[in-house]
Design an enzyme around this catalytic site. Sequence first.
Site, PDB file in Angstrom:
ATOM      1  N   GLU A  70       4.685 -10.989  -6.630  1.00 34.60           N
ATOM      2  CA  GLU A  70       3.795 -11.093  -7.636  1.00 34.60           C
ATOM      3  C   GLU A  70       4.181 -10.562  -9.027  1.00 34.60           C
ATOM      4  OE1 GLU A  70       3.384  -9.717  -4.727  1.00 34.60           O
ATOM      5  OE2 GLU A  70       3.200  -7.500  -5.015  1.00 34.60           O
ATOM      6  N   GLY A  84       0.832  -1.269   0.078  1.00 42.83           N
ATOM      7  CA  GLY A  84      -0.017  -0.032   0.136  1.00 42.83           C
ATOM      8  C   GLY A  84       1.012   1.253   0.053  1.00 42.83           C
ATOM      9  N   HIS A 143       8.019  -7.886  -3.596  1.00 48.63           N
ATOM     10  CA  HIS A 143       6.840  -8.345  -4.379  1.00 48.63           C
ATOM     11  C   HIS A 143       7.140  -9.341  -5.255  1.00 48.63           C
ATOM     12  CE1 HIS A 143       4.832  -4.527  -3.368  1.00 48.63           C
ATOM     13  NE2 HIS A 143       6.055  -4.105  -3.252  1.00 48.63           N
ATOM     14  N   LYS A 191      -8.704 -10.758 -16.760  1.00 47.28           N
ATOM     15  CA  LYS A 191      -8.586 -10.624 -18.234  1.00 47.28           C
ATOM     16  C   LYS A 191      -7.760 -12.032 -18.743  1.00 47.28           C
ATOM     17  CE  LYS A 191      -9.434  -8.234 -21.974  1.00 47.28           C
ATOM     18  NZ  LYS A 191     -10.759  -7.426 -22.203  1.00 47.28           N
ATOM     19  N   CYS A 238       5.108  -6.412   1.877  1.00 47.90           N
ATOM     20  CA  CYS A 238       5.721  -4.846   1.835  1.00 47.90           C
ATOM     21  C   CYS A 238       4.817  -4.303   2.803  1.00 47.90           C
ATOM     22  CB  CYS A 238       5.366  -4.240   0.238  1.00 47.90           C
ATOM     23  SG  CYS A 238       6.137  -2.575   0.193  1.00 47.90           S
ATOM     24  N   TYR A 239       3.813  -3.401   2.562  1.00 49.60           N
ATOM     25  CA  TYR A 239       3.093  -2.393   3.596  1.00 49.60           C
ATOM     26  C   TYR A 239       2.540  -3.551   4.588  1.00 49.60           C
ATOM     27  CZ  TYR A 239      -0.407   0.411   5.906  1.00 49.60           C
ATOM     28  OH  TYR A 239      -0.958   0.742   6.900  1.00 49.60           O
ATOM     29  N   SER A 294     -19.477  -7.446 -29.487  1.00 47.93           N
ATOM     30  CA  SER A 294     -18.745  -6.437 -29.899  1.00 47.93           C
ATOM     31  C   SER A 294     -17.673  -6.879 -30.882  1.00 47.93           C
ATOM     32  CB  SER A 294     -18.288  -5.441 -28.791  1.00 47.93           C
ATOM     33  OG  SER A 294     -17.217  -6.001 -28.330  1.00 47.93           O
ATOM     34  N   GLY A 295     -17.157  -7.842 -30.654  1.00 51.86           N
ATOM     35  CA  GLY A 295     -15.871  -8.438 -31.282  1.00 51.86           C
ATOM     36  C   GLY A 295     -14.880  -8.323 -30.377  1.00 51.86           C
ATOM     37  N   GLY A 296     -14.980  -7.826 -29.187  1.00 54.16           N
ATOM     38  CA  GLY A 296     -13.938  -7.432 -28.114  1.00 54.16           C
ATOM     39  C   GLY A 296     -13.689  -8.978 -27.365  1.00 54.16           C
ATOM     40  N   VAL A 297     -12.533  -9.113 -26.704  1.00 47.65           N
ATOM     41  CA  VAL A 297     -12.515 -10.592 -26.095  1.00 47.65           C
ATOM     42  C   VAL A 297     -13.579 -10.767 -25.080  1.00 47.65           C
ATOM     43  CG1 VAL A 297     -10.948 -11.589 -24.479  1.00 47.65           C
ATOM     44  CG2 VAL A 297      -9.940  -9.865 -26.082  1.00 47.65           C
ATOM     45  N   ASP A 298     -14.115  -9.842 -24.315  1.00 50.60           N
ATOM     46  CA  ASP A 298     -15.080 -10.197 -23.353  1.00 50.60           C
ATOM     47  C   ASP A 298     -16.363 -10.804 -23.938  1.00 50.60           C
ATOM     48  OD1 ASP A 298     -12.817  -9.409 -21.731  1.00 50.60           O
ATOM     49  OD2 ASP A 298     -13.811  -7.386 -21.259  1.00 50.60           O
ATOM     50  N   SER A 299     -17.025  -9.982 -24.508  1.00 50.09           N
ATOM     51  CA  SER A 299     -18.381 -10.467 -25.272  1.00 50.09           C
ATOM     52  C   SER A 299     -18.027 -11.542 -25.975  1.00 50.09           C
ATOM     53  CB  SER A 299     -18.973  -9.151 -25.836  1.00 50.09           C
ATOM     54  OG  SER A 299     -18.143  -8.890 -27.322  1.00 50.09           O
ATOM     55  N   SER A 300     -16.959 -11.825 -26.726  1.00 54.30           N
ATOM     56  CA  SER A 300     -16.668 -12.953 -27.486  1.00 54.30           C
ATOM     57  C   SER A 300     -16.904 -14.340 -26.570  1.00 54.30           C
ATOM     58  CB  SER A 300     -15.444 -12.939 -28.357  1.00 54.30           C
ATOM     59  OG  SER A 300     -15.570 -11.899 -29.327  1.00 54.30           O
TER      60      SER A 300
END
Length: 538
Positions: free
Chosen positions: A190, A70, A188, A394, A97-98, A242-248
Amino acid sequence: MAAPLQAVEPAAAGHLRDQRLLIVDFGSQYTQLIARRVREAGVYSEILSYDAGIEAFAAFGARGIILSGGPESVTETTAPPIPDGLFDLGVPVLGICYGMQAMARHFGGQVAASAKREFGPAEICVRGPSRLLSALELNAQGGLPVWMSHGDKVVSAPSGFRVTASTDSAPVAAMEHEQAPWYGLQFHPEVTHTDQGGAIYRHFVHGICGCDGAWTADNIIDDAIERVRRQVGGDKVVLGLSGGVDSSVVAALLARAIGDQLTCVFVDNGLLRKNERAEVEAAFAPPAAPSNAPNLNLVTVDARREFYACLSGVDEPEAKRRAIGETFIDVFEGVANEIEGVSWLAQGTIYPDVIESAASAHGNAHVIKSHHNVGGLPERMALKLVEPLRELFKDEVRAVGARLGLPDSLINRHPFPGPGLAVRVLGEVKPAYADVLREADAIFLEALRAAGLYHQVSQAFAVYLPVKSVGVVGDARRYEHVIALRAVETVDFMTARWAKLPYDLLEQVSARIINELPQVSRVVYDISSKPPATIEWE
Ligand code: XMP
């Protein structure tokens, strides 16, 4: 980066979320990355703010808790504290970290504010036996390269804790309790710059918290299918594709779950990239679809006229976005109303959207640009929402899409804004401008792909500047418009660096655009990073 969603010990979908980790957020820019690393280790995780309340933490039922980093200093009285009762939940706790500094403070250790921030690579020296770090492979010097980003540091570990690693500048780079499963790391794990950071998280979730690896793409799909079937029953669902990743990916998932109860509506608004409509139709509509691709009801609406009409005379970016949002709702509603008996609207909301809206409800997020979505539709059409990707990051959405047979060109493409080319034609959008932009953009992307650089950058596109500039092509004077090229590298799109593309490539793209498009006299490259510039020009 390691392959996402790789389970260490794949387990059945039955307890997909029974074994879960809680990430307590103290505001670090890396909090989402921690949640993703845990999921890459095959374990479901969620993020809750540090002030969500101990009841919420207890109710979540975590097998382990990770305290994020943080921006604050634990030495300030206003610093967010370790939530009361957290260590009484009886599960392993890892402070990063924090999170480690707050933990050290909580148990009576000493944390000192330091004048200088340590940011960047460092090497830790692992000291003595450590339940968390012992299994790591150290380099020839006995060190482990890590990524540091901190101002304060723990100068003495609390009583009952043992120091398990240090660096030249951080005497307590890692600590753990002698008996209790409480751990702290100053660095970190990650971020990818920490060698074996993934191994640290894997060991924490499997070895220390005792979780197995049920969170895999296959199990996520099975679970989502079952949940969607339970949610919508025999009802009909409509989806704006829409052709975007999510809606596809939503389309592919729902096609698998409920077959022809689903209708997808693809709106050609005249603001799409070159070949976009054909690509979407090929991916989703037979007979062009590959044999394992989803086969679904796809309705394409040609609404180019409506969109250009709504944009006529509008030049202010937010006004353009609003006009497009409203027109989309009108067009979509018109089509959806023709499909009899629809009671659900599917949306491609993903977990970062959920986190972001929670943050803005807390008042933590600033709206710089209003991002276009179909907000407003469900109420207006009295539809219920089905959002099967609501819990996914994502990279998980991409992994699910790949398992469902979507082509790589759909899954791994750069993001494209909802208002499309409208925010890349500066000022008033005219069809002729968008046509030129579409071609210039295609030339740029084609060259990036050919040079193997498309996936090296996070987003690349052309922008149409409606100002005229003088040029000379052949022997003739050309007084035409300007195309700007933009390419950025970013992890989260909140900050971004302009990409240092090779000069040869830029030269070749510029030459092709000016030679092939008589409406362009000049090409420029955008060398602004975000902040202060945004990624899009409007
Ligand atoms: P900015 O320009 O805000 O862009 O730095 C960050 C990311 O968001 C995308 N973007 C949008 N996406 N509707 C969208 O769906 C919008 O109105 C919009 N504006 C920007 C942009 O392409 C980048 O990926």
